[in-house]
Design an enzyme around this catalytic site. Structure first.
Site, PDB file in Angstrom:
ATOM      1  N   CYS A  46       0.852  -1.278  -0.064  1.00 39.27           N
ATOM      2  CA  CYS A  46      -0.147   0.042   0.190  1.00 39.27           C
ATOM      3  C   CYS A  46       0.761   1.298   0.212  1.00 39.27           C
ATOM      4  O   CYS A  46       1.338   1.476   0.940  1.00 39.27           O
ATOM      5  CB  CYS A  46      -0.856   0.156   1.122  1.00 39.27           C
ATOM      6  N   CYS A  97      -0.595   4.387   2.324  1.00 33.88           N
ATOM      7  CA  CYS A  97      -0.719   4.225   3.862  1.00 33.88           C
ATOM      8  C   CYS A  97      -0.299   2.806   4.099  1.00 33.88           C
ATOM      9  O   CYS A  97       0.656   2.175   4.056  1.00 33.88           O
ATOM     10  CB  CYS A  97      -1.984   4.591   4.320  1.00 33.88           C
ATOM     11  N   SER A  98      -1.338   1.980   4.646  1.00 38.16           N
ATOM     12  CA  SER A  98      -1.109   0.680   4.997  1.00 38.16           C
ATOM     13  C   SER A  98      -2.367  -0.180   5.082  1.00 38.16           C
ATOM     14  O   SER A  98      -2.805  -0.954   5.874  1.00 38.16           O
ATOM     15  CB  SER A  98      -0.697   0.420   6.500  1.00 38.16           C
ATOM     16  N   CYS A  99      -3.334   0.110   3.728  1.00 40.83           N
ATOM     17  CA  CYS A  99      -4.377  -0.626   3.624  1.00 40.83           C
ATOM     18  C   CYS A  99      -4.205  -2.181   3.581  1.00 40.83           C
ATOM     19  O   CYS A  99      -3.042  -2.703   3.101  1.00 40.83           O
ATOM     20  CB  CYS A  99      -5.087  -0.313   2.252  1.00 40.83           C
TER      21      CYS A  99
END
Length: 205
Positions: free
Chosen positions: A110, A113-115
């Site tokens: 991702c 961000c950190s999906c």
């Protein structure tokens, strides 16, 4: 200058710079104010680390290895298939499964961000959220794989998938050789979290 001041009592100056320490400091503050229950926090973490994932993802992969019809449905509409298994909820609203083959190895990142598919893989590891992983995976995926101890044949293409708030990806790793006839439960033990992100391979029996 308006922002050139030395207010050491400002809330931000009381938090350590390291992210883990900042989280701990915030948690401690919230507990002291009675806004959160530490036991509830521990229960949530345990749920996502040990019960929700990555065991759920391993179940999906092992079943796909053993059931061609299930695998076909999974690749066609993973969101419906995993929801039918009960693996749905926050951070797992729209899931796409991509299959590793002799020709293609898939990796998930991702970049913004950190999906991450929480219902299938649990809490994302720290390295998945790091700036280094997010930036390098797109530019030099083979170098990143090498950092994880994975070396692929030159003829095998590496394809990188960028998770977003709308779509989250799960890698269907290649089934290890010598696993014919193994039960679904036994196969689940061979599926690692990293193999479902694409930074690792399934274990050999």
């Amino acid at each position: 200058m308006p922002h050139d001041h030395h207010d050491h009592d400002h809330p931000h100056t009381l938090l350590p710079s390291d992210p883990a320490l900042r989280v701990k400091a915030l948690e401690t503050l919230l507990v002291r104010k009675g806004l959160i229950d530490p036991a509830a926090v521990d229960a949530i973490i345990d749920t996502y680390e040990n019960r929700i994932g990555p065991r759920n993802g391993a179940h999906v992969v092992a079943r796909a290895w053993n059931d061609p019809a299930f695998k076909a449905d999974l690749l066609a509409d993973a969101t419906k298939v995993v929801a039918d298994l009960g693996y749905y909820g926050r951070q797992g609203e729209h899931v796409v499964v991509v299959e590793n083959t002799d020709e293609v190895h898939n990796m998930v990142v991702c970049t913004l961000c950190s999906c991450y598919p929480w219902p299938l893989l649990g809490i994302p590891p720290g390295w998945y959220k790091s700036d280094a992983y997010r930036a390098r995976t797109v530019r030099e995926p083979r170098a990143v794989l090498a950092d994880f101890g994975v070396t692929l044949p030159e003829a095998q293409t590496v394809r990188v998938w960028d998770s977003t708030a709308e779509v989250r990806y799960l890698v269907l790793p290649q089934r290890p050789e010598g696993t014919e006839g193994m039960s679904e439960e036994a196969l689940m033990a061979l599926v690692t979290r990293d193999s479902m992100i694409g930074t690792g391979l399934a274990r050999t029996p």
